[in-house]
Design an enzyme around this catalytic site. Structure first.
Site, short mmCIF file in Angstrom:
data_model
loop_
_atom_site.label_atom_id
_atom_site.label_comp_id
_atom_site.label_asym_id
_atom_site.label_seq_id
_atom_site.Cartn_x
_atom_site.Cartn_y
_atom_site.Cartn_z
CB SER A 116 15.19 43.00 39.71
OG SER A 116 16.24 42.92 38.76
CG ASP A 193 14.73 36.30 35.40
OD1 ASP A 193 15.28 36.97 34.50
OD2 ASP A 193 14.53 36.73 36.55
CG HIS A 227 13.61 39.93 35.73
ND1 HIS A 227 14.36 39.27 36.69
CD2 HIS A 227 13.87 41.25 35.94
CE1 HIS A 227 15.03 40.15 37.43
NE2 HIS A 227 14.75 41.36 37.00
#
Lengths: 249, 249
Positions: A116, A193, A227
């Protein structure tokens, strides 16, 4: 640069340790974790750096996408952040010097990856320092922060309103001026995600820039994955193999 | 027995889910996690139950080795615990019924394992129910709670002062009356586990009782390992293989 050991646990035949030290770049105490495989007892090992995403602890700050745990791996230039928010210099300079000086590590063989915001960090560290990292990979990275809400908010705060300065920390812009094609990039992205559909990650922009520059990138859109750390756990072995190919070459 | 799904994350090709339900045995809401491998989409799977140790969150209760998260997998008989602290019946009866009724599971193929207090739980569940579990294993289990400080404190509170009743939840005593030798037990124990040297785990007593009864047990004292999740992570693949041998037979 004294290191204080916080913990040490035997794990998979090696040692998983946590250290604390006073960071010069960040003007505060920092902790890092290091895994020393059995091989480290007898010889020097390559180093693979992992950068975490935001800690996502709501309540620690007013918003979890800015402030503690969300420094976006830049060197802040704006008040009040510029004294402490220098994660870019910490990750690329201070930390490797500390690791190389204190552990059996071959300074010539280092790679970097992350998740991320940490995936963004890994990409910019590699793209801003040609030849420094043997390889780079990322899980669901923020690929084009100058165009996404998280990035705009962070870069406004840390770097000021002059958007031309933001590009120096944007993977999609950096890859356009990256010299040569010696960097082999691996990116995994979960198709389900929520941050992908929210337009926070923008991998398509990065892939298009890589294609234009003929920079090799393997982008895998993983059906059904989100995610989370479950997504990372599933594919991290592939990433470690990707780095081992270059680190052990 | 309505289940409420709390989360679902794709993981290693399958789904890692958390559910909440109203437990009849425990008179409260309970959560459990279940991993459904890809095979669960097309057929019934065996079930391998994992029992955690104490949650070790200091401050949640006055002491972390008694109370919340430390029910010792017994059915409490004493006030005020007896209404809610019925983890033995929950784990061996209510939960398997719930799992078998709601998921593609073959009720004939179940095994059990756990860590620390959960390792004690796994051993007593298997030893008190001959034939119910195909196999059992444990990481650093509390093997002889009637003789260790943690067990004495917990059993006094949950089961009262009559120590003869404690033996019904003590693996070392249970193995002495276990009929036959069809249970293949695997135990991993860290040699540097502080709770081993503190006399809380007492594996030697259990091993001696197994030897006397000629009950097969593989006991591995792992050099340098402690009581942590790093220890579990290192050897859990061996445990899953141990169970797979019996569950897939």
């Amino acid at each position: 640069m004294a290191l204080k050991q916080i913990s040490s646990n035997k794990c998979f035949g090696g040692l998983q340790k946590v250290f604390e030290h006073d960071s010069v770049e960040l003007n505060c105490k920092m902790k890092f974790a290091i895994y020393l495989p059995p091989k480290a007892e007898t010889g020097k090992c390559p180093a693979l750096y992992w950068l975490s995403g935001g800690c996502n602890i709501k309540g620690e700050d007013e918003s979890w996408d800015f402030g503690t745990g969300a420094g976006f791996y830049v060197d802040a230039t704006e008040h009040p952040w510029k004294t402490n928010y220098r994660m870019y210099s910490y990750v690329t300079e201070e930390l490797p010097q500390l690791i190389n000086a204190n552990f059996p590590v071959d300074p010539q063989r280092m790679s970097i990856f992350g998740h991320s915001m940490g995936g963004h960090g890994a990409l910019i560290c590699a793209l801003k320092n040609p030849g420094k990292y043997k390889s780079v990979s990322a899980f669901a990275p923020i690929c084009n922060p100058v165009l996404c809400p998280w990035g705009k908010k962070a870069f406004s705060g840390y770097l000021g309103t002059d958007q031309s300065k933001w590009k120096a920390y944007d993977a999609t812009h950096l890859v356009k001026s990256f010299p040569g094609s010696q960097l082999d990039i691996l990116i995994d992205q979960g198709k389900d995600d929520q941050f992908l559909s929210d337009g926070q990650l923008l991998p398509d922009n990065f892939i298009a820039a890589c294609a234009e520059k003929k920079t090799p990138v393997v982008f895998r859109l993983q059906e059904g994955y989100d995610h989370s750390y479950y997504f990372i756990a599933t594919f991290i072995t592939d990433h470690i193999r990707h780095h081992a190919k270059y680190l052990n070459a």
